[in-house]
Design a protein around this motif. Structure first.
Motif, PDB file in Angstrom:
ATOM      1  N   SER A  26       0.822  -1.210   0.000  1.00  0.00           N
ATOM      2  CA  SER A  26       0.000   0.000   0.000  1.00  0.00           C
ATOM      3  C   SER A  26       0.859   1.266   0.000  1.00  0.00           C
ATOM      4  O   SER A  26       0.391   2.346   0.358  1.00  0.00           O
ATOM      5  N   GLU A  27       2.109   1.148  -0.436  1.00  0.00           N
ATOM      6  CA  GLU A  27       3.037   2.288  -0.430  1.00  0.00           C
ATOM      7  C   GLU A  27       3.663   2.455  -1.807  1.00  0.00           C
ATOM      8  O   GLU A  27       4.148   1.491  -2.397  1.00  0.00           O
ATOM      9  N   THR A  42      -8.961  10.571  -1.594  1.00  0.00           N
ATOM     10  CA  THR A  42      -9.343   9.613  -2.641  1.00  0.00           C
ATOM     11  C   THR A  42      -8.567   9.814  -3.948  1.00  0.00           C
ATOM     12  O   THR A  42      -8.642   8.977  -4.842  1.00  0.00           O
ATOM     13  N   GLY A  57      -7.910   5.966  -4.875  1.00  0.00           N
ATOM     14  CA  GLY A  57      -8.066   4.971  -3.830  1.00  0.00           C
ATOM     15  C   GLY A  57      -8.826   5.517  -2.640  1.00  0.00           C
ATOM     16  O   GLY A  57      -9.580   6.491  -2.746  1.00  0.00           O
ATOM     17  N   ASP A  58      -8.608   4.884  -1.502  1.00  0.00           N
ATOM     18  CA  ASP A  58      -9.239   5.275  -0.249  1.00  0.00           C
ATOM     19  C   ASP A  58      -8.169   5.525   0.793  1.00  0.00           C
ATOM     20  O   ASP A  58      -7.118   4.870   0.789  1.00  0.00           O
ATOM     21  N   GLU A  59      -8.426   6.475   1.670  1.00  0.00           N
ATOM     22  CA  GLU A  59      -7.510   6.794   2.767  1.00  0.00           C
ATOM     23  C   GLU A  59      -6.093   7.092   2.269  1.00  0.00           C
ATOM     24  O   GLU A  59      -5.103   6.740   2.900  1.00  0.00           O
ATOM     25  N   LEU A  60      -6.003   7.755   1.100  1.00  0.00           N
ATOM     26  CA  LEU A  60      -4.697   8.119   0.560  1.00  0.00           C
ATOM     27  C   LEU A  60      -4.109   9.273   1.357  1.00  0.00           C
ATOM     28  O   LEU A  60      -4.816  10.183   1.776  1.00  0.00           O
ATOM     29  N   GLU A  73       0.755   6.696   0.516  1.00  0.00           N
ATOM     30  CA  GLU A  73       0.274   5.490   1.191  1.00  0.00           C
ATOM     31  C   GLU A  73      -1.249   5.483   1.221  1.00  0.00           C
ATOM     32  O   GLU A  73      -1.881   6.522   1.093  1.00  0.00           O
ATOM     33  N   GLY A  74      -1.798   4.306   1.422  1.00  0.00           N
ATOM     34  CA  GLY A  74      -3.239   4.132   1.526  1.00  0.00           C
ATOM     35  C   GLY A  74      -3.684   2.950   0.689  1.00  0.00           C
ATOM     36  O   GLY A  74      -2.864   2.164   0.194  1.00  0.00           O
ATOM     37  N   ASN A  75      -4.981   2.831   0.512  1.00  0.00           N
ATOM     38  CA  ASN A  75      -5.544   1.765  -0.304  1.00  0.00           C
ATOM     39  C   ASN A  75      -5.528   2.234  -1.757  1.00  0.00           C
ATOM     40  O   ASN A  75      -6.514   2.789  -2.249  1.00  0.00           O
ATOM     41  N   ILE A  76      -4.394   2.028  -2.443  1.00  0.00           N
ATOM     42  CA  ILE A  76      -4.231   2.474  -3.824  1.00  0.00           C
ATOM     43  C   ILE A  76      -4.967   1.490  -4.738  1.00  0.00           C
ATOM     44  O   ILE A  76      -4.587   0.331  -4.850  1.00  0.00           O
ATOM     45  N   LEU A  77      -6.034   1.987  -5.378  1.00  0.00           N
ATOM     46  CA  LEU A  77      -6.844   1.135  -6.253  1.00  0.00           C
ATOM     47  C   LEU A  77      -6.358   1.169  -7.695  1.00  0.00           C
ATOM     48  O   LEU A  77      -6.418   0.166  -8.401  1.00  0.00           O
TER      49      LEU A  77
END
Length: 83
Positions: A26-27, A42, A57-60, A73-77
């Motif tokens: 996630s990095e 996002t 993504g989410d929580e970027l 970092e975060g949930n990279i979609l």
């Protein structure tokens, strides 16, 4: 601490000032950054001069930002590359 120290990047890996992108889990580490264009939890867009990279993504968030580079970092979609 410099990004290259954190990642143990060998200077010989840097080819004539070209950007370097490394995605692990996630990095995402980007060396050769010129500026941050857009920043939200996002969507993050960054300029590498002639190219633009947009993360979705989410929580970027940006964990580290130096003149050498950036760590996203975060949930990279997904990532989008454009000129």
């Amino acid at each position: 601490m410099k990004i290259k120290d954190k990642l143990s990047i060998n200077p010989r890996d840097m080819i004539f000032g070209q950007p370097r992108i490394q995605l692990v889990g996630s990095e995402c580490t980007i060396d050769g950054l010129q500026s941050i264009i857009e920043y939200s939890d996002t969507k993050i867009s960054v300029s590498l001069g002639s190219q633009l990279i947009t993360f979705y993504g989410d929580e970027l968030h940006i964990n580290s930002y130096t003149r050498e580079g950036i760590i996203v970092e975060g949930n990279i979609l997904s990532m989008e590359f454009s000129q």
